[in-house]
Write a protein that holds these residues in place. Structure first.
Motif, PDB file in Angstrom:
ATOM      1  N   MET A 181      19.047  98.020-130.530  1.00  0.00           N
ATOM      2  CA  MET A 181      18.528  98.478-129.237  1.00  0.00           C
ATOM      3  C   MET A 181      18.442  97.329-128.240  1.00  0.00           C
ATOM      4  SD  MET A 181      14.885 100.369-128.431  1.00  0.00           S
ATOM      5  CE  MET A 181      14.014  99.173-129.456  1.00  0.00           C
ATOM      6  N   LEU A 182      17.878  96.212-128.667  1.00  0.00           N
ATOM      7  CA  LEU A 182      17.725  95.068-127.767  1.00  0.00           C
ATOM      8  C   LEU A 182      19.075  94.535-127.320  1.00  0.00           C
ATOM      9  CD1 LEU A 182      16.023  92.935-126.336  1.00  0.00           C
ATOM     10  CD2 LEU A 182      15.980  91.634-128.489  1.00  0.00           C
ATOM     11  N   SER A 183      20.020  94.463-128.225  1.00  0.00           N
ATOM     12  CA  SER A 183      21.343  93.927-127.890  1.00  0.00           C
ATOM     13  C   SER A 183      22.077  94.819-126.898  1.00  0.00           C
ATOM     14  CB  SER A 183      22.173  93.757-129.161  1.00  0.00           C
ATOM     15  OG  SER A 183      21.585  92.810-130.009  1.00  0.00           O
ATOM     16  N   LYS A 184      21.926  96.118-127.042  1.00  0.00           N
ATOM     17  CA  LYS A 184      22.557  97.037-126.086  1.00  0.00           C
ATOM     18  C   LYS A 184      21.938  96.879-124.697  1.00  0.00           C
ATOM     19  CE  LYS A 184      24.112 100.644-129.283  1.00  0.00           C
ATOM     20  NZ  LYS A 184      23.949 102.072-129.695  1.00  0.00           N
ATOM     21  N   LEU A 185      20.621  96.723-124.660  1.00  0.00           N
ATOM     22  CA  LEU A 185      19.943  96.540-123.380  1.00  0.00           C
ATOM     23  C   LEU A 185      20.397  95.239-122.707  1.00  0.00           C
ATOM     24  CD1 LEU A 185      16.373  97.661-124.483  1.00  0.00           C
ATOM     25  CD2 LEU A 185      17.746  98.787-122.726  1.00  0.00           C
ATOM     26  N   LEU A 186      20.419  94.169-123.481  1.00  0.00           N
ATOM     27  CA  LEU A 186      20.847  92.877-122.927  1.00  0.00           C
ATOM     28  C   LEU A 186      22.325  92.899-122.558  1.00  0.00           C
ATOM     29  CD1 LEU A 186      19.056  90.389-125.363  1.00  0.00           C
ATOM     30  CD2 LEU A 186      18.314  91.106-123.092  1.00  0.00           C
ATOM     31  N   GLY A 187      23.119  93.547-123.385  1.00  0.00           N
ATOM     32  CA  GLY A 187      24.559  93.582-123.171  1.00  0.00           C
ATOM     33  C   GLY A 187      24.982  94.411-121.976  1.00  0.00           C
ATOM     34  N   ASP A 188      24.048  95.151-121.393  1.00  0.00           N
ATOM     35  CA  ASP A 188      24.361  95.924-120.193  1.00  0.00           C
ATOM     36  C   ASP A 188      24.428  95.031-118.958  1.00  0.00           C
ATOM     37  OD1 ASP A 188      24.848  98.693-119.332  1.00  0.00           O
ATOM     38  OD2 ASP A 188      23.061  98.432-118.094  1.00  0.00           O
ATOM     39  N   HIS A 189      23.915  93.822-119.087  1.00  0.00           N
ATOM     40  CA  HIS A 189      23.935  92.872-117.974  1.00  0.00           C
ATOM     41  C   HIS A 189      25.382  92.471-117.653  1.00  0.00           C
ATOM     42  CE1 HIS A 189      23.212  89.291-115.566  1.00  0.00           C
ATOM     43  NE2 HIS A 189      21.923  89.622-115.498  1.00  0.00           N
ATOM     44  N   PRO A 190      25.737  92.397-116.378  1.00  0.00           N
ATOM     45  CA  PRO A 190      27.121  92.047-115.990  1.00  0.00           C
ATOM     46  C   PRO A 190      27.591  90.697-116.514  1.00  0.00           C
ATOM     47  CG  PRO A 190      25.889  92.893-114.107  1.00  0.00           C
ATOM     48  CD  PRO A 190      24.892  92.699-115.207  1.00  0.00           C
ATOM     49  N   ASN A 191      26.653  89.769-116.757  1.00  0.00           N
ATOM     50  CA  ASN A 191      27.031  88.421-117.180  1.00  0.00           C
ATOM     51  C   ASN A 191      26.987  88.212-118.686  1.00  0.00           C
ATOM     52  OD1 ASN A 191      27.049  88.088-114.447  1.00  0.00           O
ATOM     53  ND2 ASN A 191      25.457  86.546-114.343  1.00  0.00           N
ATOM     54  N   ILE A 192      26.674  89.260-119.432  1.00  0.00           N
ATOM     55  CA  ILE A 192      26.556  89.138-120.892  1.00  0.00           C
ATOM     56  C   ILE A 192      27.550  90.076-121.562  1.00  0.00           C
ATOM     57  CG2 ILE A 192      25.026  89.474-122.883  1.00  0.00           C
ATOM     58  CD1 ILE A 192      22.686  88.706-121.101  1.00  0.00           C
ATOM     59  N   ILE A 193      28.278  89.535-122.532  1.00  0.00           N
ATOM     60  CA  ILE A 193      29.284  90.338-123.232  1.00  0.00           C
ATOM     61  C   ILE A 193      28.821  90.576-124.667  1.00  0.00           C
ATOM     62  CG2 ILE A 193      31.681  90.501-123.969  1.00  0.00           C
ATOM     63  CD1 ILE A 193      32.432  88.668-121.691  1.00  0.00           C
ATOM     64  N   HIS A 194      28.362  91.793-124.900  1.00  0.00           N
ATOM     65  CA  HIS A 194      27.975  92.216-126.250  1.00  0.00           C
ATOM     66  C   HIS A 194      29.196  92.879-126.867  1.00  0.00           C
ATOM     67  CE1 HIS A 194      25.665  95.252-128.932  1.00  0.00           C
ATOM     68  NE2 HIS A 194      25.867  94.118-129.574  1.00  0.00           N
ATOM     69  N   CYS A 195      29.762  92.251-127.870  1.00  0.00           N
ATOM     70  CA  CYS A 195      31.082  92.654-128.373  1.00  0.00           C
ATOM     71  C   CYS A 195      31.058  93.729-129.451  1.00  0.00           C
ATOM     72  CB  CYS A 195      31.821  91.428-128.903  1.00  0.00           C
ATOM     73  SG  CYS A 195      32.208  90.225-127.624  1.00  0.00           S
ATOM     74  N   GLY A 196      29.971  94.443-129.580  1.00  0.00           N
ATOM     75  CA  GLY A 196      29.956  95.520-130.559  1.00  0.00           C
ATOM     76  C   GLY A 196      29.007  95.261-131.709  1.00  0.00           C
ATOM     77  N   PHE A 197      28.948  96.202-132.613  1.00  0.00           N
ATOM     78  CA  PHE A 197      27.946  96.215-133.671  1.00  0.00           C
ATOM     79  C   PHE A 197      28.150  95.098-134.694  1.00  0.00           C
ATOM     80  CE2 PHE A 197      26.093  97.848-137.640  1.00  0.00           C
ATOM     81  CZ  PHE A 197      24.803  98.119-137.202  1.00  0.00           C
ATOM     82  N   GLU A 198      27.384  94.048-134.606  1.00  0.00           N
ATOM     83  CA  GLU A 198      27.246  92.986-135.608  1.00  0.00           C
ATOM     84  C   GLU A 198      28.474  92.099-135.819  1.00  0.00           C
ATOM     85  OE1 GLU A 198      25.532  94.573-139.194  1.00  0.00           O
ATOM     86  OE2 GLU A 198      23.782  95.349-138.124  1.00  0.00           O
ATOM     87  N   LEU A 199      29.683  92.586-135.555  1.00  0.00           N
ATOM     88  CA  LEU A 199      30.917  91.818-135.744  1.00  0.00           C
ATOM     89  C   LEU A 199      31.091  91.336-137.189  1.00  0.00           C
ATOM     90  CD1 LEU A 199      30.976  89.645-132.476  1.00  0.00           C
ATOM     91  CD2 LEU A 199      31.967  91.901-132.881  1.00  0.00           C
ATOM     92  N   LYS A 200      30.623  92.144-138.131  1.00  0.00           N
ATOM     93  CA  LYS A 200      30.782  91.768-139.543  1.00  0.00           C
ATOM     94  C   LYS A 200      32.251  91.662-139.932  1.00  0.00           C
ATOM     95  CE  LYS A 200      28.113  94.896-141.499  1.00  0.00           C
ATOM     96  NZ  LYS A 200      27.354  95.539-140.407  1.00  0.00           N
ATOM     97  N   ASP A 201      33.116  92.421-139.242  1.00  0.00           N
ATOM     98  CA  ASP A 201      34.539  92.341-139.557  1.00  0.00           C
ATOM     99  C   ASP A 201      35.068  90.936-139.286  1.00  0.00           C
ATOM    100  OD1 ASP A 201      34.036  92.815-136.829  1.00  0.00           O
ATOM    101  OD2 ASP A 201      36.053  93.607-136.499  1.00  0.00           O
ATOM    102  N   ILE A 202      34.625  90.334-138.186  1.00  0.00           N
ATOM    103  CA  ILE A 202      35.065  88.978-137.864  1.00  0.00           C
ATOM    104  C   ILE A 202      34.391  87.951-138.768  1.00  0.00           C
ATOM    105  CG2 ILE A 202      34.994  87.165-136.102  1.00  0.00           C
ATOM    106  CD1 ILE A 202      35.436  89.306-133.996  1.00  0.00           C
ATOM    107  N   TRP A 203      33.090  88.048-138.932  1.00  0.00           N
ATOM    108  CA  TRP A 203      32.388  87.088-139.775  1.00  0.00           C
ATOM    109  C   TRP A 203      32.942  87.083-141.195  1.00  0.00           C
ATOM    110  CZ3 TRP A 203      29.439  83.291-138.137  1.00  0.00           C
ATOM    111  CH2 TRP A 203      28.791  83.406-136.902  1.00  0.00           C
TER     112      TRP A 203
END
Length: 303
Positions: free
Chosen positions: A24-46
């Motif tokens: 929830m917090l990440s979605k709220l923060l990621g709505d900001h024009p200057n912040i790029i929230h790249c999706g749920f956890e990025l476990k695929d990349i990690w």
């Protein structure tokens, strides 16, 4: 070594145990024009690109080890950074954001890997969100109804455990059934909350290595505009109100925990709180969590 200009600049990592409001917090923060929230956890990349095991239904990893700076492998930072930039580029185009946006990643699996994460990204900023123990336990119990997980035994006092995902619906014969969910003993859900939040607390509060902000999930629910404003001030980005996402917040989200736990489970949770005692008070500075949680569970048992 990766070139300095190619590094992620002051990345934001949202940390906290499962069911604490990190999404929830990440979605709220990621709505900001200057912040790029790249999706749920990025476990695929990690997991795939970075070779950082994170056991979950979305990976094939059979462990989620506690990691520190000594566990960094040659080329690991380069692979992760390249993959993160590629994902940022995709998301920025899709959501029409600035290419110079700040990378944000949330992941509960960070709790036992913060020294490792900090060594990879030494200028990282951390936002730690925590939620009251009884609410997390009840929410995890519900979550694990559909995803079987095992809480491993502790073999080393210096490491922090994380959950092991099991594709089987029922526990194998060699596994302690009380540690296997669904239908395990809720004291192990509480043990996870304690051990992982303690690991975050020990790293962020005691190390003084990185800028960090502590958010209480219940306060975010009660006053989202105020808490989000505090986050943006901490991150030094322009003021912004994610109005549409704030309207979707369920204000009753923390009112159902006691109805999801049986009397026997409440008693098991109460015993855990008593056994931990004042240890709970050391997790969040100036918060009397032991008294608070003992009162919450006592009230639930009396109904």
């Amino acid at each position: 070594m990766i070139e300095e200009e190619s590094r992620l600049k002051k990345p934001i990592f949202v940390v906290g145990c499962m069911r604490s409001g990190t999404t929830m917090l990440s979605k709220l923060l990621g709505d900001h024009p200057n912040i790029i929230h790249c999706g749920f956890e990025l476990k695929d990349i990690w997991s795939t690109e970075g070779n950082v095991p994170m056991s979950s239904p979305k990976t094939c990893d059979k462990s989620c080890p506690s990691l520190d700076e000594t566990d960094i492998k040659p080329g690991q930072l380069e692979k992760l950074t390249t993959a993160f930039y590629k994902r940022m580029e995709f998301v920025s185009k899709k959501k029409k954001k600035s290419k110079n946006g700040i990378f944000l990643n949330k992941n509960p699996h960070f709790c036992n890997k913060l020294p490792f994460l900090n060594a990879l990204f030494p200028d990282a900023r951390f936002i730690w969100i925590y939620r009251d123990l009884p609410s997390v336990v009840a929410s995890m119990k519900k979550l694990f109804d559909d995803n079987s997980h095992y809480w491993p035994k502790k073999h080393n006092d210096n490491t922090t455990r994380c959950w092991i995902y099991h594709p089987e619906k029922h526990p194998p014969e060699d596994i302690d059934k009380d540690r296997f969910f669904p239908e395990g003993d809720v004291k192990y859900l509480a043990e996870y909350w304690y051990e992982n939040n303690k690991a975050v607390s020990d790293f962020l509060i005691n190390s003084y290595q990185n800028p960090f902000l502590i958010i209480k999930e219940e306060e975010l629910i009660a006053n989202p505009k105020k808490i989000i404003s505090q986050c943006y001030q901490f991150l030094d980005v322009p003021k912004y109100v994610p109005k549409k996402l704030i309207k979707k917040i369920d204000s009753n989200r923390n009112s159902l925990w006691n109805t999801r736990l049986t009397t026997e489970e409440l008693q098991s949770l109460y015993k855990f709180v008593l056994d931990q005692g004042k240890n709970l008070d050391h997790i969040i500075p100036e918060k009397a969590l032991f008294t608070e949680y003992k009162s919450q569970i006592t009230n639930a048992l009396s109904k």
